[in-house]
Scaffold this motif. Structure first.
Motif, PDB file in Angstrom:
ATOM      1  N   MET A   1       7.110  15.710  19.817  1.00  0.00           N
ATOM      2  CA  MET A   1       6.399  16.118  18.618  1.00  0.00           C
ATOM      3  C   MET A   1       7.062  15.473  17.417  1.00  0.00           C
ATOM      4  O   MET A   1       8.280  15.397  17.336  1.00  0.00           O
ATOM      5  CB  MET A   1       6.451  17.641  18.504  1.00  0.00           C
ATOM      6  N   LYS A   2       6.231  15.000  16.493  1.00  0.00           N
ATOM      7  CA  LYS A   2       6.715  14.339  15.282  1.00  0.00           C
ATOM      8  C   LYS A   2       6.180  15.064  14.055  1.00  0.00           C
ATOM      9  O   LYS A   2       5.154  15.738  14.107  1.00  0.00           O
ATOM     10  CB  LYS A   2       6.228  12.890  15.226  1.00  0.00           C
ATOM     11  N   LEU A   3       6.880  14.903  12.960  1.00  0.00           N
ATOM     12  CA  LEU A   3       6.428  15.380  11.663  1.00  0.00           C
ATOM     13  C   LEU A   3       6.171  14.137  10.824  1.00  0.00           C
ATOM     14  O   LEU A   3       7.084  13.343  10.598  1.00  0.00           O
ATOM     15  CB  LEU A   3       7.486  16.254  10.996  1.00  0.00           C
ATOM     16  N   MET A   4       4.913  13.938  10.412  1.00  0.00           N
ATOM     17  CA  MET A   4       4.602  12.824   9.527  1.00  0.00           C
ATOM     18  C   MET A   4       4.617  13.343   8.096  1.00  0.00           C
ATOM     19  O   MET A   4       3.955  14.325   7.774  1.00  0.00           O
ATOM     20  CB  MET A   4       3.240  12.209   9.824  1.00  0.00           C
ATOM     21  N   VAL A   5       5.391  12.680   7.277  1.00  0.00           N
ATOM     22  CA  VAL A   5       5.424  12.958   5.846  1.00  0.00           C
ATOM     23  C   VAL A   5       4.653  11.821   5.199  1.00  0.00           C
ATOM     24  O   VAL A   5       5.014  10.651   5.346  1.00  0.00           O
ATOM     25  CB  VAL A   5       6.872  13.019   5.324  1.00  0.00           C
ATOM     26  N   CYS A   6       3.581  12.169   4.522  1.00  0.00           N
ATOM     27  CA  CYS A   6       2.678  11.157   3.970  1.00  0.00           C
ATOM     28  C   CYS A   6       2.455  11.445   2.487  1.00  0.00           C
ATOM     29  O   CYS A   6       1.919  12.492   2.131  1.00  0.00           O
ATOM     30  CB  CYS A   6       1.360  11.177   4.739  1.00  0.00           C
ATOM     31  N   VAL A   7       2.862  10.511   1.639  1.00  0.00           N
ATOM     32  CA  VAL A   7       2.677  10.638   0.190  1.00  0.00           C
ATOM     33  C   VAL A   7       1.453   9.806  -0.184  1.00  0.00           C
ATOM     34  O   VAL A   7       1.426   8.594   0.012  1.00  0.00           O
ATOM     35  CB  VAL A   7       3.925  10.165  -0.578  1.00  0.00           C
ATOM     36  N   VAL A   8       0.423  10.488  -0.707  1.00  0.00           N
ATOM     37  CA  VAL A   8      -0.882   9.889  -0.952  1.00  0.00           C
ATOM     38  C   VAL A   8      -1.164   9.873  -2.451  1.00  0.00           C
ATOM     39  O   VAL A   8      -0.914  10.854  -3.144  1.00  0.00           O
ATOM     40  CB  VAL A   8      -1.986  10.727  -0.247  1.00  0.00           C
ATOM     41  N   GLN A   9      -1.701   8.759  -2.947  1.00  0.00           N
ATOM     42  CA  GLN A   9      -2.139   8.731  -4.345  1.00  0.00           C
ATOM     43  C   GLN A   9      -3.232   9.770  -4.525  1.00  0.00           C
ATOM     44  O   GLN A   9      -4.082   9.966  -3.651  1.00  0.00           O
ATOM     45  CB  GLN A   9      -2.700   7.361  -4.702  1.00  0.00           C
ATOM     46  N   ASN A  10      -3.238  10.433  -5.654  1.00  0.00           N
ATOM     47  CA  ASN A  10      -4.197  11.521  -5.889  1.00  0.00           C
ATOM     48  C   ASN A  10      -5.653  11.084  -5.812  1.00  0.00           C
ATOM     49  O   ASN A  10      -6.518  11.891  -5.504  1.00  0.00           O
ATOM     50  CB  ASN A  10      -3.923  12.207  -7.227  1.00  0.00           C
ATOM     51  N   ARG A  11      -5.950   9.819  -6.050  1.00  0.00           N
ATOM     52  CA  ARG A  11      -7.353   9.386  -5.953  1.00  0.00           C
ATOM     53  C   ARG A  11      -7.888   9.520  -4.534  1.00  0.00           C
ATOM     54  O   ARG A  11      -9.085   9.596  -4.322  1.00  0.00           O
ATOM     55  CB  ARG A  11      -7.535   7.973  -6.469  1.00  0.00           C
ATOM     56  N   TYR A  12      -6.995   9.574  -3.530  1.00  0.00           N
ATOM     57  CA  TYR A  12      -7.404   9.712  -2.132  1.00  0.00           C
ATOM     58  C   TYR A  12      -7.187  11.134  -1.588  1.00  0.00           C
ATOM     59  O   TYR A  12      -7.561  11.417  -0.468  1.00  0.00           O
ATOM     60  CB  TYR A  12      -6.613   8.742  -1.246  1.00  0.00           C
ATOM     61  N   ARG A  13      -6.579  12.005  -2.368  1.00  0.00           N
ATOM     62  CA  ARG A  13      -6.143  13.306  -1.896  1.00  0.00           C
ATOM     63  C   ARG A  13      -7.256  14.140  -1.280  1.00  0.00           C
ATOM     64  O   ARG A  13      -7.145  14.587  -0.143  1.00  0.00           O
ATOM     65  CB  ARG A  13      -5.483  14.118  -3.015  1.00  0.00           C
ATOM     66  N   SER A  14      -8.325  14.375  -2.005  1.00  0.00           N
ATOM     67  CA  SER A  14      -9.367  15.262  -1.479  1.00  0.00           C
ATOM     68  C   SER A  14     -10.061  14.657  -0.269  1.00  0.00           C
ATOM     69  O   SER A  14     -10.336  15.349   0.707  1.00  0.00           O
ATOM     70  CB  SER A  14     -10.381  15.646  -2.557  1.00  0.00           C
ATOM     71  N   ALA A  15     -10.320  13.351  -0.292  1.00  0.00           N
ATOM     72  CA  ALA A  15     -10.937  12.700   0.866  1.00  0.00           C
ATOM     73  C   ALA A  15     -10.009  12.747   2.071  1.00  0.00           C
ATOM     74  O   ALA A  15     -10.453  12.974   3.204  1.00  0.00           O
ATOM     75  CB  ALA A  15     -11.301  11.258   0.532  1.00  0.00           C
ATOM     76  N   MET A  16      -8.719  12.556   1.833  1.00  0.00           N
ATOM     77  CA  MET A  16      -7.743  12.595   2.927  1.00  0.00           C
ATOM     78  C   MET A  16      -7.693  14.000   3.525  1.00  0.00           C
ATOM     79  O   MET A  16      -7.736  14.166   4.746  1.00  0.00           O
ATOM     80  CB  MET A  16      -6.356  12.189   2.419  1.00  0.00           C
ATOM     81  N   GLU A  17      -7.623  15.005   2.672  1.00  0.00           N
ATOM     82  CA  GLU A  17      -7.576  16.387   3.150  1.00  0.00           C
ATOM     83  C   GLU A  17      -8.826  16.723   3.966  1.00  0.00           C
ATOM     84  O   GLU A  17      -8.731  17.223   5.092  1.00  0.00           O
ATOM     85  CB  GLU A  17      -7.441  17.347   1.974  1.00  0.00           C
ATOM     86  N   GLU A  18      -9.987  16.436   3.416  1.00  0.00           N
ATOM     87  CA  GLU A  18     -11.241  16.754   4.111  1.00  0.00           C
ATOM     88  C   GLU A  18     -11.386  15.951   5.400  1.00  0.00           C
ATOM     89  O   GLU A  18     -11.779  16.484   6.438  1.00  0.00           O
ATOM     90  CB  GLU A  18     -12.429  16.479   3.188  1.00  0.00           C
ATOM     91  N   GLY A  19     -11.071  14.660   5.337  1.00  0.00           N
ATOM     92  CA  GLY A  19     -11.218  13.796   6.505  1.00  0.00           C
ATOM     93  C   GLY A  19     -10.301  14.188   7.646  1.00  0.00           C
ATOM     94  O   GLY A  19     -10.711  14.193   8.814  1.00  0.00           O
ATOM     95  N   LEU A  20      -9.070  14.540   7.323  1.00  0.00           N
ATOM     96  CA  LEU A  20      -8.135  14.933   8.378  1.00  0.00           C
ATOM     97  C   LEU A  20      -8.497  16.297   8.958  1.00  0.00           C
ATOM     98  O   LEU A  20      -8.353  16.520  10.160  1.00  0.00           O
ATOM     99  CB  LEU A  20      -6.697  14.916   7.855  1.00  0.00           C
ATOM    100  N   LYS A  21      -8.990  17.200   8.107  1.00  0.00           N
ATOM    101  CA  LYS A  21      -9.440  18.497   8.623  1.00  0.00           C
ATOM    102  C   LYS A  21     -10.624  18.326   9.565  1.00  0.00           C
ATOM    103  O   LYS A  21     -10.707  18.993  10.587  1.00  0.00           O
ATOM    104  CB  LYS A  21      -9.804  19.440   7.473  1.00  0.00           C
ATOM    105  N   GLU A  22     -11.541  17.421   9.224  1.00  0.00           N
ATOM    106  CA  GLU A  22     -12.692  17.148  10.095  1.00  0.00           C
ATOM    107  C   GLU A  22     -12.247  16.648  11.465  1.00  0.00           C
ATOM    108  O   GLU A  22     -12.900  16.900  12.466  1.00  0.00           O
ATOM    109  CB  GLU A  22     -13.620  16.115   9.460  1.00  0.00           C
ATOM    110  N   LYS A  23     -11.126  15.926  11.495  1.00  0.00           N
ATOM    111  CA  LYS A  23     -10.596  15.391  12.746  1.00  0.00           C
ATOM    112  C   LYS A  23      -9.653  16.388  13.430  1.00  0.00           C
ATOM    113  O   LYS A  23      -8.983  16.061  14.390  1.00  0.00           O
ATOM    114  CB  LYS A  23      -9.841  14.084  12.488  1.00  0.00           C
TER     115      LYS A  23
END
Length: 101
Positions: A1-23
């Motif tokens: 098991m791994k822990l990914m720490v991912c720092v995302v520019q805010n312009r991608y934040r909501s899309a990243m959150e929604e997209g990863l939740k969908e997956k």
């Protein structure tokens, strides 16, 4: 098991959150302010099994690309996000010390 720490520019934040939740990825989101990547950013902590790491990275890339395409912007490959992996067993001493305080 791994822990990914991912720092995302805010312009991608909501899309990243929604997209990863969908997956069906589970994550913790940490908002922050400061100058990392010279813009506002959000940090995602994602627990991931080793076999799914490349799939997660590909999903993240596609999410950012879709945001750029939707907004009609040219791809900014180098400044979307940065991520690194920590083996969960290596992070346990940190969490054990924090819990005792």
């Amino acid at each position: 098991m791994k822990l990914m720490v991912c720092v995302v520019q805010n312009r991608y934040r909501s899309a990243m959150e929604e997209g990863l939740k969908e997956k069906n990825y589970r994550m913790t989101e940490l908002s922050s302010s400061g100058g990392f990547l010279k813009k506002g950013s959000t940090t995602f902590l994602i627990g991931i099994i080793e076999e799914d790491i490349e799939n997660l990275r590909e999903n993240m890339h596609q999410i950012c690309y879709a945001v750029e395409k939707k907004k009609g912007k040219s791809p900014e490959e180098s400044s979307r996000y940065t991520s690194f992996l920590i083996d969960v067993k290596d992070s346990m001493p940190f969490f054990q010390k924090s819990a005792k305080q």
